[in-house]
Design an enzyme around this catalytic site. Sequence first.
Site, PDB file in Angstrom:
ATOM      1  N   GLU A 267      -7.599  -5.692   4.486  1.00 23.23           N
ATOM      2  CA  GLU A 267      -6.528  -6.504   3.884  1.00 23.23           C
ATOM      3  C   GLU A 267      -5.465  -6.680   4.969  1.00 23.23           C
ATOM      4  O   GLU A 267      -4.579  -5.841   5.116  1.00 23.23           O
ATOM      5  CB  GLU A 267      -5.935  -5.778   2.673  1.00 23.23           C
ATOM      6  N   CYS A 301       2.879  -9.281   2.806  1.00 27.03           N
ATOM      7  CA  CYS A 301       1.731  -9.967   3.424  1.00 27.03           C
ATOM      8  C   CYS A 301       1.642 -11.391   2.887  1.00 27.03           C
ATOM      9  O   CYS A 301       1.145 -12.285   3.559  1.00 27.03           O
ATOM     10  CB  CYS A 301       0.452  -9.205   3.150  1.00 27.03           C
TER      11      CYS A 301
HETATM   12  P1  NAD Z   1       0.136  -1.754  11.015  1.00 24.48           P
HETATM   13  O1  NAD Z   1      -1.123  -2.440  11.354  1.00 24.48           O
HETATM   14  O2  NAD Z   1       1.114  -1.472  12.077  1.00 24.48           O
HETATM   15  O3  NAD Z   1      -0.195  -0.334  10.324  1.00 24.48           O
HETATM   16  C1  NAD Z   1      -1.005  -0.228   9.181  1.00 24.48           C
HETATM   17  C2  NAD Z   1      -1.495   1.213   9.013  1.00 24.48           C
HETATM   18  O4  NAD Z   1      -2.380   1.513  10.082  1.00 24.48           O
HETATM   19  C3  NAD Z   1      -0.383   2.256   9.084  1.00 24.48           C
HETATM   20  O5  NAD Z   1      -0.646   3.261   8.133  1.00 24.48           O
HETATM   21  C4  NAD Z   1      -0.517   2.826  10.475  1.00 24.48           C
HETATM   22  O6  NAD Z   1      -0.042   4.168  10.554  1.00 24.48           O
HETATM   23  C5  NAD Z   1      -2.024   2.771  10.646  1.00 24.48           C
HETATM   24  N1  NAD Z   1      -2.528   2.775  12.033  1.00 24.48           N
HETATM   25  C6  NAD Z   1      -1.956   2.255  13.126  1.00 24.48           C
HETATM   26  N2  NAD Z   1      -2.755   2.445  14.202  1.00 24.48           N
HETATM   27  C7  NAD Z   1      -3.858   3.097  13.760  1.00 24.48           C
HETATM   28  C8  NAD Z   1      -5.058   3.568  14.380  1.00 24.48           C
HETATM   29  N3  NAD Z   1      -5.256   3.403  15.669  1.00 24.48           N
HETATM   30  N4  NAD Z   1      -5.970   4.190  13.620  1.00 24.48           N
HETATM   31  C9  NAD Z   1      -5.781   4.349  12.290  1.00 24.48           C
HETATM   32  N5  NAD Z   1      -4.668   3.916  11.629  1.00 24.48           N
HETATM   33  C10 NAD Z   1      -3.727   3.298  12.367  1.00 24.48           C
HETATM   34  O7  NAD Z   1       0.824  -2.602   9.830  1.00 24.48           O
HETATM   35  P2  NAD Z   1       2.239  -2.369   9.142  1.00 24.48           P
HETATM   36  O8  NAD Z   1       3.326  -2.762  10.075  1.00 24.48           O
HETATM   37  O9  NAD Z   1       2.313  -1.029   8.492  1.00 24.48           O
HETATM   38  O10 NAD Z   1       2.170  -3.424   7.935  1.00 24.48           O
HETATM   39  C11 NAD Z   1       2.441  -4.788   8.077  1.00 24.48           C
HETATM   40  C12 NAD Z   1       1.165  -5.589   8.206  1.00 24.48           C
HETATM   41  O11 NAD Z   1       0.295  -5.317   7.110  1.00 24.48           O
HETATM   42  C13 NAD Z   1       1.416  -7.078   8.160  1.00 24.48           C
HETATM   43  O12 NAD Z   1       0.585  -7.722   9.083  1.00 24.48           O
HETATM   44  C14 NAD Z   1       1.033  -7.451   6.732  1.00 24.48           C
HETATM   45  O13 NAD Z   1       0.695  -8.806   6.558  1.00 24.48           O
HETATM   46  C15 NAD Z   1      -0.124  -6.541   6.505  1.00 24.48           C
HETATM   47  N6  NAD Z   1      -0.362  -6.339   5.075  1.00 24.48           N
HETATM   48  C16 NAD Z   1      -1.474  -6.927   4.528  1.00 24.48           C
HETATM   49  C17 NAD Z   1      -1.697  -6.803   3.151  1.00 24.48           C
HETATM   50  C18 NAD Z   1      -2.879  -7.455   2.497  1.00 24.48           C
HETATM   51  O14 NAD Z   1      -3.200  -7.070   1.386  1.00 24.48           O
HETATM   52  N7  NAD Z   1      -3.542  -8.427   3.122  1.00 24.48           N
HETATM   53  C19 NAD Z   1      -0.802  -6.059   2.358  1.00 24.48           C
HETATM   54  C20 NAD Z   1       0.304  -5.471   2.960  1.00 24.48           C
HETATM   55  C21 NAD Z   1       0.510  -5.617   4.330  1.00 24.48           C
END
Ligand code: NAD
Length: 516
Positions: A267, A301
């Site tokens: 997602e 998102c």
């Molecule tokens: P992010 O990608 O920075 O982090 C997401 C998660 O991944 C966090 O828990 C982070 O700790 C973890 N993470 C980071 N690096 C990792 C790795 N190497 N291995 C495992 N886990 C890792 O995103 P964010 O800033 O927390 O959230 C914002 C983003 O999420 C935006 O792009 C938004 O559009 C998206 N989002 C999508 C949806 C959807 O349903 N499509 C919903 C909410 C947010």
Amino acid sequence: MNFKNALKQVQKDCDIKMVNSGVFTGSWSKIEHKKKLDSFSPINGKKLGTIALATKKDYKQVIESAESSFKEWRKIPGPRRGEIIKEISDELLKYKESLGILVSLEVGKTISEGQGEVQEMIDIGYFATGLSRQIYGNTMASERKHHRMYEQYKPLGPIGVITSFNFPSAVWAWNSFIAAVVGDVTVWKPSSKAPLTAVATINIVNKVLKRNNLQPIFFLIVGRGRDIGDDFLNERRFPLISFTGSVKTGSKVGELVGKRQGKTLLELGGNNAAIVTENCDINNAVNGVAFGALATAGQRCTSTRRLILHKNIYDTFLEKMKKAYQSVRIGTPLDPNTLIGPLIDQQSVDNYLNAIKTAQNQGGKLVTGGKIKKIKDLENGFYVEPTIIEATKDMDIVKEETFAPILYVMKYKTIEEALTIHNNVPQGLSSAIFTNDIREEEYFLSEKGSDCGIANVNTSTAGAEIGGAFGGEKDTGGGRESGSDAWKIYAHRQTVTVNYGKDVPLAQGVKFDIEE
Ligand code: NAD
């Protein structure tokens, strides 16, 4: 509500001070000799709490506990599992106010959005309870005599759930409650930007299991990527990793999990547009676009990031949007009159400023906003002015998701042109059209129309209900979660053929007779 009192209330009601740990292996692991993580509020930069981070040893213990719990939980009849989830929703209802305030303190959502986050968990719990009596497959007509064919859905295993900061508990519940009624247990790796909300949530839900003399089924592991991140993704005991986050991190997750033939539910980011036609109800469209673009300070998102406006209403509509943007109240999300709270951190503020600069360098024209917003007594918070930029479809920045309240406005002449602009981005999450013309609406919904997972008519790109399957196409990752038949991803699907005849006929008329 004042910050100090709000923090006191959540510390008392949600036990976060007492827990002091980011690792739930069946019990809370101790903080001694561990690396620690501080959680700061984006409202004013003040520290909310400190928790211990997971070590490799904790990680091993979590996965072993999850495996052992799964073996017990999967034996419980589905409807009984559903009753437990119902009790969990009832319990969350008791904590709705305090947990909602914690969401506001930790990620800066307005009070109403913080409560809405908890309500979403409660709703998906009740949905899952109903679903627990409807986990069924199809029966197929067999081409062979005396044969019966059907599908069954069995529990899949322990599931890894990684969540983004902006829905710090609801996204976990979407995954975990549905997975639980299917017969799975979940291990949650929350965002390190919102660990306390995760700790409080896990604390509340596992108490219900304990009260029912059941093993814990919801595990938690807050840890640094470099300590446990890759172990988590490479873990073969997780047949499924559900990941919510940016396209960049999600691509890495997809690659690593794919290498071991694991399933992923991705997602990822969106770049959502609203098309406003000359046949719309202007006031409704202004409200719908403003909510989509401004709610959660543009950190959803599904936030509206692009406005595709018909040329005949372009000037009037833009003027109304500008007025709405300039009148909207920015400030502490703890004040019920606030509509826009802070961004999550300094990095987000920098991304916001850089995107505006880039847009201007690429020919964009600033209509309103564009600056950091200074607020008295909240100097260490991350507030920005919501921004509108007149843009053209060829500007590269318009194709990117900047997680901040920036709206790019583009002009169109025909509905065909509007959809070309609309679909010309790598992401495909949510979309909206505002029109009272059935031809425009149907074109938007047709095969030539929106290429997104979500298509809304006369309502915002943001603010999905739990009953539908949620997710998007293209770079957004193709995942679907929450309602409809999204539960199937959490199940082991098995096609069964039973021969109750006296011989063994083969499919497609193939002969294979062994002479005796
Ligand atoms: P992010 O990608 O920075 O982090 C997401 C998660 O991944 C966090 O828990 C982070 O700790 C973890 N993470 C980071 N690096 C990792 C790795 N190497 N291995 C495992 N886990 C890792 O995103 P964010 O800033 O927390 O959230 C914002 C983003 O999420 C935006 O792009 C938004 O559009 C998206 N989002 C999508 C949806 C959807 O349903 N499509 C919903 C909410 C947010």
